[in-house]
Enzyme design. Structure first.
Site, PDB file in Angstrom:
ATOM      1  CG  ASP A  92      67.734  -4.829 -56.295  1.00 28.22           C
ATOM      2  OD1 ASP A  92      66.672  -5.272 -56.036  1.00 28.22           O
ATOM      3  OD2 ASP A  92      68.889  -5.034 -56.825  1.00 28.22           O
ATOM      4  CG  HIS A 152      68.742 -13.006 -52.297  1.00 29.54           C
ATOM      5  ND1 HIS A 152      67.608 -12.767 -53.612  1.00 29.54           N
ATOM      6  CD2 HIS A 152      70.021 -11.934 -53.071  1.00 29.54           C
ATOM      7  CE1 HIS A 152      67.901 -13.091 -54.647  1.00 29.54           C
ATOM      8  NE2 HIS A 152      70.111 -12.723 -54.623  1.00 29.54           N
ATOM      9  CG  ASP A 226      79.534 -22.880 -58.196  1.00 27.95           C
ATOM     10  OD1 ASP A 226      78.665 -23.222 -57.770  1.00 27.95           O
ATOM     11  OD2 ASP A 226      79.408 -23.331 -59.436  1.00 27.95           O
ATOM     12  N   GLY A 276      70.241 -19.893 -51.691  1.00 25.82           N
ATOM     13  CA  GLY A 276      69.022 -20.616 -51.018  1.00 25.82           C
ATOM     14  C   GLY A 276      68.126 -21.400 -51.486  1.00 25.82           C
TER      15      GLY A 276
END
Length: 345
Positions: A92, A152, A226, A276
């Site tokens: 990553d 992201h 959330d 996104g």
């Protein structure tokens, strides 16, 4: 080819008891690609895993204590099932190895930087790398000369500035805590605040770290990490949720502006990740404040987007795309590249 994210995870990060049963249904792979969060300064691209590489990955645990052990457990478990199959580590951090020193260097004492390899590493590189390449494909343009800002946005969130297919800046830093407001992570805070809390509230470094990692971000502001729940609460008039959205948007827009400065202008704005891809409200709120950069979206397409789609408004100078996060395809591409190169020698 499959990679370890497809395999069942248990409390220890990898459920070896179910692994054999899952793998029995697979054809024997040519190569197994492993997502590894941290490559340090030594791994700036995918690498074939052998005993030496495995040990070097273990040595990087101090830089990613939450993630690296799980990656290594997965590696060992899958290698145990496929001992003769090539295993490739895909990082990553690797995509951001190209950012210039001015963007990578923290203004801290040299002995810290030299002794501990302190620098901006950046994360989500597999996602940003895939999205920048996919954006060029969707627009039928070469990556050369294309200036992309990739967003992201998921439980973790980061931005990347990409020019010619190469990362030139990103919002996450030495750890994944820096940058944007996230589901449970604070994003960037004044380091003086950390010192103040340790001194005046007598909090240990572990207590502060736990709060910033697990009890901050949207969770601290709205009571939930959330985004769907935050948006629903804001629509009902919940003032905490409304503030959370404002803070999230403020940090996001500021970060996009900074990334556009790093790229010297913006040709393409990409949204990916769970938020996104699925939050039309976050995309709308962000792009409304980016008109000064030439971005604008078609509201109907923004509300009905599916899969990979261009949602740019007519006449906008910046193209805005929604792209499905496919780190698995990026891992497959990188792993295949390693094996192909070995076979051609």
């Amino acid at each position: 080819m499959r990679h370890t994210a497809d395999l069942p995870a248990g409390a220890d990060g990898f459920d070896t008891s179910r692994l054999a049963g899952v793998l029995r249904d697979w054809d024997e792979p040519d190569v197994v690609g492993h997502r590894v969060v941290h490559g340090g300064t030594g791994f700036t691209g995918p690498v074939r895993i052998d005993d030496v590489v495995r040990e070097r990955l273990h040595d990087l645990t101090g830089l990613a204590p939450l993630h690296q052990p799980k990656s290594l457990a997965a590696l060992d478990a899958v290698t145990g099932q496929f001992p003769g199959i090539a295993a490739v580590a895909c990082f990553d951090t690797a995509f951001h190895a190209t950012i210039p020193e001015a963007a990578a260097t923290y203004a801290v004492p040299r002995e810290w930087r030299d002794r501990y390899a302190i620098r901006r590493y950046g994360f989500h590189g597999l996602s940003h790398g895939y999205c920048s390449r996919r954006a060029a494909e969707l627009l039928d343009r070469p990556q050369a000369g294309l200036r992309v800002v990739s967003c992201h946005l998921g439980a973790g969130a980061s931005l990347a500035a990409v020019v010619d297919g190469r990362s030139v800046d990103t919002t996450m830093g030495f750890t994944p805590l820096e940058g944007l407001v996230m589901a449970t992570r604070s994003g960037t805070v004044d380091p003086g605040l950390v010192l103040w809390l340790e001194e005046h509230e007598h909090l240990s470094p572990h207590e502060v770290a736990t709060a910033l990692e697990q009890r901050s971000g949207l969770t601290a502001l709205a009571g939930t990490g959330d985004m769907r729940e935050v948006e629903a609460a804001a629509d009902r008039g919940d003032t905490d949720a409304a503030l959370a959205l404002d803070v999230y948007t403020h940090r996001l827009v500021g970060g996009i502006g900074a990334m556009a400065a790093a790229t010297g202008g913006m040709d393409v704005l990409v949204f990916t990740g769970g938020v996104g891809e699925h939050s039309s409200a976050v995309r709308r709120r962000a792009v409304e404040r980016l008109r000064f950069l030439g971005a604008a979206i078609d509201l109907d397409r923004n509300d009905t987007v599916r899969d990979d789609q261009d949602i740019t408004a007519a006449g906008a100078d910046v193209r805005t795309l929604v792209i499905t996060a496919r780190e698995d395809l990026q891992i497959a591409r990188e792993a295949r590249g390693i094996v192909t190169a070995e076979r051609s020698r």
